[in-house]
Each structure stands twice: as C-alpha cells, then as structure tokens.
Design a protein around this motif. Structure first.
Motif, short mmCIF file in Angstrom:
data_model
loop_
_atom_site.label_atom_id
_atom_site.label_comp_id
_atom_site.label_asym_id
_atom_site.label_seq_id
_atom_site.Cartn_x
_atom_site.Cartn_y
_atom_site.Cartn_z
N GLY A 77 0.45 4.66 13.02
CA GLY A 77 -0.03 5.63 11.94
C GLY A 77 1.02 6.68 11.88
O GLY A 77 0.70 8.02 11.02
N VAL A 78 2.23 6.73 12.20
CA VAL A 78 3.25 7.67 12.00
C VAL A 78 4.12 7.44 11.03
O VAL A 78 4.81 6.35 10.98
N LEU A 79 4.38 8.21 9.99
CA LEU A 79 4.94 8.20 8.55
C LEU A 79 6.28 8.96 8.83
O LEU A 79 6.43 9.91 9.39
N PHE A 80 7.40 8.21 8.30
CA PHE A 80 8.65 8.57 8.26
C PHE A 80 8.68 10.14 7.56
O PHE A 80 9.53 10.84 8.16
N ILE B 294 0.51 -3.71 4.07
CA ILE B 294 -0.29 -4.44 3.24
C ILE B 294 -1.74 -4.33 3.18
O ILE B 294 -2.62 -5.38 3.35
N GLY B 295 -2.26 -3.04 3.89
CA GLY B 295 -3.53 -3.11 4.07
C GLY B 295 -4.19 -3.51 5.27
O GLY B 295 -5.55 -3.59 5.23
N LEU B 296 -3.40 -3.96 6.27
CA LEU B 296 -4.10 -4.51 7.37
C LEU B 296 -4.03 -3.52 8.73
O LEU B 296 -2.72 -3.38 9.07
N ASN B 297 -4.99 -3.61 9.42
CA ASN B 297 -4.93 -2.71 10.69
C ASN B 297 -4.52 -3.56 11.70
O ASN B 297 -5.67 -3.62 12.60
N LYS B 298 -3.49 -4.15 11.83
CA LYS B 298 -2.94 -4.87 12.85
C LYS B 298 -1.68 -4.34 13.39
O LYS B 298 -0.90 -4.10 12.64
N GLN B 299 -1.43 -4.55 14.66
CA GLN B 299 0.06 -4.13 15.32
C GLN B 299 0.93 -5.32 14.84
O GLN B 299 1.36 -6.10 15.90
N ILE B 300 1.41 -5.45 13.78
CA ILE B 300 2.25 -6.68 13.30
C ILE B 300 3.39 -5.83 12.49
O ILE B 300 2.95 -5.23 11.60
N VAL C 67 0.85 -1.33 -0.03
CA VAL C 67 -0.01 0.03 -0.04
C VAL C 67 0.98 1.37 0.03
O VAL C 67 2.00 1.24 0.83
N THR C 68 0.76 2.11 -0.91
CA THR C 68 1.47 3.42 -1.03
C THR C 68 0.50 4.67 -0.49
O THR C 68 -0.72 4.54 -0.56
N TYR C 69 1.20 5.49 -0.18
CA TYR C 69 0.92 7.08 0.33
C TYR C 69 -0.05 7.50 -0.82
O TYR C 69 0.67 7.43 -1.90
N PRO C 70 -1.05 8.26 -0.78
CA PRO C 70 -1.73 8.60 0.62
C PRO C 70 -2.88 7.57 1.19
O PRO C 70 -3.72 8.08 1.58
N ALA C 71 -2.77 6.26 1.06
CA ALA C 71 -3.78 5.41 1.44
C ALA C 71 -4.11 5.70 2.95
O ALA C 71 -2.87 6.00 3.81
N ASP C 72 -5.22 5.87 3.26
CA ASP C 72 -5.56 6.19 4.76
C ASP C 72 -5.18 5.25 5.87
O ASP C 72 -4.80 5.55 6.81
N ILE C 73 -4.89 3.77 5.35
CA ILE C 73 -4.58 2.72 6.42
C ILE C 73 -3.22 3.16 6.94
O ILE C 73 -2.89 2.72 8.15
N LEU C 74 -2.35 3.82 6.20
CA LEU C 74 -1.13 4.14 6.66
C LEU C 74 -1.01 5.41 7.62
O LEU C 74 0.01 5.38 8.56
#
Length: 161
Positions: A139-142, A52-58, A7-14
């Motif tokens: 949800g913090v991007l570099f 990869i589009g999953l809202n999980k702490q992995i 998944v690339t920016y600006p996808a909300d999941i990021l």
C-alpha cells in the motif's frame, strides 16, 4: 488475452496492505497472464495486483532484459544494499513522474505461479522496478517517496513502472 482496467489514484485499493496468495491454480495462472498483457498494453515495466483492483500479493516485472518476465507472488525483500536515485512513473498515476531513492541491490524471496519458493537478486533499474512493485503490495505509493517531481522533458528516457 484479457486487458484489465488500470486503477488510478486516489482509489483506496492502492493504499491497502495486500493479502497473501494461498491458492496456486489455473485462475492464478490466468490472472498472471492477464497482468502481463495489461502491463504490455500500457507500456509498463511492472504491474501489481492492486493496480487492477485486486487485494493480492502478486506483482510482475519485465524491464525487457535477459531476465524476461518475473512473476512475484508473496514477495519479501530479504536484503537491500546501496543507493540509487532515478526517475519513476506509475501506471496508476498517469503523467506523474518523480525522482525516487531506492536500494541499488535487492535480494527477494517470492513464489512462482506453482507456489514454489525462489530467490532473485537484482541491481540498478531491475532492483528499482521490483521495489516499486513490492511497495504497491504494502500500500506504499511512489509519490510518498518522491524527492523531486519531474516533467516529461526532464525524464531523460525514464520508463513508466
């Protein structure tokens, strides 16, 4: 082996705070294996589930050192000291690189694929990679931490994370 789509920016999941993992089963093990294959396929040193589009702490990290592949489930940084500035990239930001300041040492508590809690200590590049991936889970991007953007010739052999 299953390569997942990055998944690339600006996808909300990021940019969302990911949910804790509560079920440690064969599906989780397969997901971790897929994440590893995906990271290697894209020449990364780390990959977080939201990428990869999953809202999980992995997250997984492998900087090709003696530590091997580190699987981080529900990770928390419990200690961070020192400071380092270095180049970072991100599979969700193809071709974007920048200098980022991070702690030089971190101690992290996380769970493994079976749900067992463990501690890991890391310094320098490994600490940087772990912090980068844990940021993804919050949800913090570099790009929010870049002090100076770099072009590919300025990277001096830096790695994508």
């Amino acid at each position: 082996m299953a390569i997942r789509k990055i998944v690339t920016y600006p996808a909300d999941i990021l940019e969302v705070e990911c949910e804790k993992v509560t079920v440690f089963d064969k599906k989780l093990a397969k997901l971790l294996n897929d994440m590893y294959d995906t990271m290697i396929e894209h020449d990364g040193v780390g990959l977080a589930a939201p990428q990869i589009g999953l809202n999980k702490q992995i997250a997984i990290v492998d900087i090709d050192d003696e530590m091997g592949t580190i699987e981080l489930i529900n990770p928390k940084i419990i200690e961070a000291t020192g400071s380092q500035i270095g180049p970072e990239g991100c599979l969700s930001f193809p071709g974007v690189y920048g200098e980022v300041e991070r702690a030089n040492y971190v101690k992290v508590q996380a769970q493994d694929r079976k749900g067992r809690t463990f501690l890991i200590e890391a310094e320098e590049f490994l600490a940087r990679a772990i912090q980068h991936e844990i940021d993804h889970l919050a949800g913090v991007l570099f790009t929010t931490k870049v002090t100076k953007y770099l072009n590919e010739s300025e990277l001096e052999g830096g790695e994508d994370e």
